[in-house]
Design a protein around this motif. Sequence first.
Motif, PDB file in Angstrom:
ATOM      1  N   PRO A   3      10.583  -6.605   5.414  1.00  0.00           N
ATOM      2  CA  PRO A   3      11.091  -6.973   6.745  1.00  0.00           C
ATOM      3  C   PRO A   3      10.443  -6.138   7.849  1.00  0.00           C
ATOM      4  N   LEU A   4      10.094  -6.789   8.945  1.00  0.00           N
ATOM      5  CA  LEU A   4       9.458  -6.107  10.078  1.00  0.00           C
ATOM      6  C   LEU A   4      10.282  -4.927  10.591  1.00  0.00           C
ATOM      7  N   PRO A   5      11.627  -5.044  10.714  1.00  0.00           N
ATOM      8  CA  PRO A   5      12.403  -3.886  11.175  1.00  0.00           C
ATOM      9  C   PRO A   5      12.260  -2.670  10.264  1.00  0.00           C
ATOM     10  N   ASP A   6      12.097  -2.900   8.953  1.00  0.00           N
ATOM     11  CA  ASP A   6      11.908  -1.782   8.022  1.00  0.00           C
ATOM     12  C   ASP A   6      10.536  -1.138   8.204  1.00  0.00           C
ATOM     13  N   ILE A   7       9.536  -1.960   8.486  1.00  0.00           N
ATOM     14  CA  ILE A   7       8.198  -1.413   8.764  1.00  0.00           C
ATOM     15  C   ILE A   7       8.244  -0.558  10.019  1.00  0.00           C
ATOM     16  N   GLN A   8       8.927  -1.057  11.055  1.00  0.00           N
ATOM     17  CA  GLN A   8       9.031  -0.308  12.311  1.00  0.00           C
ATOM     18  C   GLN A   8       9.792   1.002  12.128  1.00  0.00           C
ATOM     19  N   LYS A   9      10.878   0.957  11.330  1.00  0.00           N
ATOM     20  CA  LYS A   9      11.649   2.183  11.046  1.00  0.00           C
ATOM     21  C   LYS A   9      10.785   3.207  10.330  1.00  0.00           C
ATOM     22  N   ALA A  10      10.013   2.743   9.355  1.00  0.00           N
ATOM     23  CA  ALA A  10       9.144   3.644   8.595  1.00  0.00           C
ATOM     24  C   ALA A  10       8.097   4.290   9.493  1.00  0.00           C
ATOM     25  N   LEU A  11       7.512   3.489  10.398  1.00  0.00           N
ATOM     26  CA  LEU A  11       6.506   4.025  11.329  1.00  0.00           C
ATOM     27  C   LEU A  11       7.093   5.093  12.241  1.00  0.00           C
ATOM     28  N   GLU A  12       8.356   4.930  12.606  1.00  0.00           N
ATOM     29  CA  GLU A  12       9.002   5.913  13.477  1.00  0.00           C
ATOM     30  C   GLU A  12       9.253   7.245  12.775  1.00  0.00           C
ATOM     31  N   LEU A  13       9.227   7.235  11.445  1.00  0.00           N
ATOM     32  CA  LEU A  13       9.527   8.444  10.676  1.00  0.00           C
ATOM     33  C   LEU A  13       8.301   9.328  10.419  1.00  0.00           C
ATOM     34  N   ILE A  14       7.105   8.805  10.712  1.00  0.00           N
ATOM     35  CA  ILE A  14       5.884   9.575  10.444  1.00  0.00           C
ATOM     36  C   ILE A  14       5.151   9.870  11.755  1.00  0.00           C
ATOM     37  N   PRO A  15       4.377  10.956  11.800  1.00  0.00           N
ATOM     38  CA  PRO A  15       3.611  11.275  13.014  1.00  0.00           C
ATOM     39  C   PRO A  15       2.607  10.165  13.324  1.00  0.00           C
ATOM     40  N   ARG A  16       2.708   9.589  14.501  1.00  0.00           N
ATOM     41  CA  ARG A  16       1.861   8.445  14.873  1.00  0.00           C
ATOM     42  C   ARG A  16       0.375   8.779  14.797  1.00  0.00           C
ATOM     43  N   GLU A  17       0.024  10.023  15.162  1.00  0.00           N
ATOM     44  CA  GLU A  17      -1.397  10.401  15.193  1.00  0.00           C
ATOM     45  C   GLU A  17      -2.003  10.494  13.794  1.00  0.00           C
ATOM     46  N   LYS A  18      -1.148  10.540  12.758  1.00  0.00           N
ATOM     47  CA  LYS A  18      -1.647  10.630  11.382  1.00  0.00           C
ATOM     48  C   LYS A  18      -1.696   9.273  10.689  1.00  0.00           C
ATOM     49  N   PHE A  19      -1.159   8.248  11.326  1.00  0.00           N
ATOM     50  CA  PHE A  19      -1.091   6.930  10.696  1.00  0.00           C
ATOM     51  C   PHE A  19      -2.477   6.301  10.643  1.00  0.00           C
ATOM     52  N   LEU A  20      -2.970   6.094   9.416  1.00  0.00           N
ATOM     53  CA  LEU A  20      -4.324   5.575   9.223  1.00  0.00           C
ATOM     54  C   LEU A  20      -4.353   4.054   9.196  1.00  0.00           C
ATOM     55  N   GLY A  21      -3.267   3.437   8.677  1.00  0.00           N
ATOM     56  CA  GLY A  21      -3.225   1.982   8.637  1.00  0.00           C
ATOM     57  C   GLY A  21      -2.336   1.474   7.509  1.00  0.00           C
ATOM     58  N   PHE A  22      -2.290   0.134   7.405  1.00  0.00           N
ATOM     59  CA  PHE A  22      -1.483  -0.529   6.380  1.00  0.00           C
ATOM     60  C   PHE A  22      -2.356  -1.009   5.226  1.00  0.00           C
ATOM     61  N   VAL A  23      -1.758  -1.068   4.047  1.00  0.00           N
ATOM     62  CA  VAL A  23      -2.311  -1.855   2.945  1.00  0.00           C
ATOM     63  C   VAL A  23      -1.297  -2.956   2.689  1.00  0.00           C
ATOM     64  N   PHE A  24      -1.710  -4.202   2.890  1.00  0.00           N
ATOM     65  CA  PHE A  24      -0.821  -5.334   2.625  1.00  0.00           C
ATOM     66  C   PHE A  24      -0.995  -5.727   1.168  1.00  0.00           C
ATOM     67  N   ASN A  25       0.041  -5.496   0.403  1.00  0.00           N
ATOM     68  CA  ASN A  25      -0.061  -5.613  -1.039  1.00  0.00           C
ATOM     69  C   ASN A  25       0.596  -6.885  -1.558  1.00  0.00           C
ATOM     70  N   LYS A  26      -0.149  -7.610  -2.397  1.00  0.00           N
ATOM     71  CA  LYS A  26       0.436  -8.710  -3.173  1.00  0.00           C
ATOM     72  C   LYS A  26       0.338  -8.244  -4.612  1.00  0.00           C
ATOM     73  N   SER A  27       1.400  -7.673  -5.108  1.00  0.00           N
ATOM     74  CA  SER A  27       1.342  -6.885  -6.335  1.00  0.00           C
ATOM     75  C   SER A  27       0.799  -7.636  -7.541  1.00  0.00           C
ATOM     76  N   LYS A  28       1.124  -8.923  -7.697  1.00  0.00           N
ATOM     77  CA  LYS A  28       0.673  -9.667  -8.877  1.00  0.00           C
ATOM     78  C   LYS A  28      -0.852  -9.712  -8.947  1.00  0.00           C
ATOM     79  N   ILE A  29      -1.462 -10.068  -7.800  1.00  0.00           N
ATOM     80  CA  ILE A  29      -2.928 -10.180  -7.759  1.00  0.00           C
ATOM     81  C   ILE A  29      -3.556  -8.814  -8.005  1.00  0.00           C
ATOM     82  N   LEU A  30      -3.031  -7.783  -7.314  1.00  0.00           N
ATOM     83  CA  LEU A  30      -3.567  -6.438  -7.450  1.00  0.00           C
ATOM     84  C   LEU A  30      -3.393  -5.929  -8.874  1.00  0.00           C
ATOM     85  N   GLU A  31      -2.245  -6.191  -9.455  1.00  0.00           N
ATOM     86  CA  GLU A  31      -1.947  -5.708 -10.809  1.00  0.00           C
ATOM     87  C   GLU A  31      -2.892  -6.332 -11.821  1.00  0.00           C
ATOM     88  N   GLU A  32      -3.072  -7.658 -11.737  1.00  0.00           N
ATOM     89  CA  GLU A  32      -3.950  -8.332 -12.697  1.00  0.00           C
ATOM     90  C   GLU A  32      -5.387  -7.840 -12.550  1.00  0.00           C
TER      91      GLU A  32
END
Length: 196
Positions: free
Chosen positions: A156-185
């Motif tokens: 959920p977008l609100p959870d992503i926003q909450k998580a971003l607020e918990l870490i120093p913005r200047e250290k945020f390198l980026g997202f990895v958008f994960n689709k676990s099944k494809i990545l796992e296989e």
Amino acid sequence: QTKEKGWNTIMITSPLPKEGKTLTAINLALTFSREFNHTVLLVDCDLRQQSIHKILGIPNEKSLVDTLLDDVPLQEIIVWPGIDKFTVISGKRTTQDASELLGSTKMQAIVNEMRTRYPDRYIFFDLPPLLNFSDGIAFAPLVDAIVLVVMANRTPLPDIQKALELIPREKFLGFVFNKSKILEEASYSYGYYKKE
């Protein structure tokens, strides 16, 4: 970007559990060692439940907890799983006092030792989800950069926003958008992981 800034310590976390962050951390570490030819250390910082050694099929007793609580030297807990330029810290021993230990001055000294002993090495730290535990928040000041793993079309977008607020913005390198099944296989097809 990391090389230009002299960054070599990177924290991998996620907003919520089961978003594939540990598998992503393993894949990032393997990619840096194999494709980019960098020396890499992957550190399991989920002190409550160590899983990297299980996923990689490494039978190992000692973990970061042994160094934090019993002063076991780093060289005694680092394992080489037989992959060139790739080493791991992950083992059986766990603790429930994770947040306190990860934010301690001793942990800071350990990260500095990892950072300075091999300045050309990239160090990836796999941390628990930000919205479940305060471990990542306590550990964030010790690293150069932070990568957030989110499950594509599920987190959920609100959870992503909450998580971003918990870490120093200047250290945020980026997202990895994960689709676990494809990545796992894809990961299993490389032959690195053991299916349980």
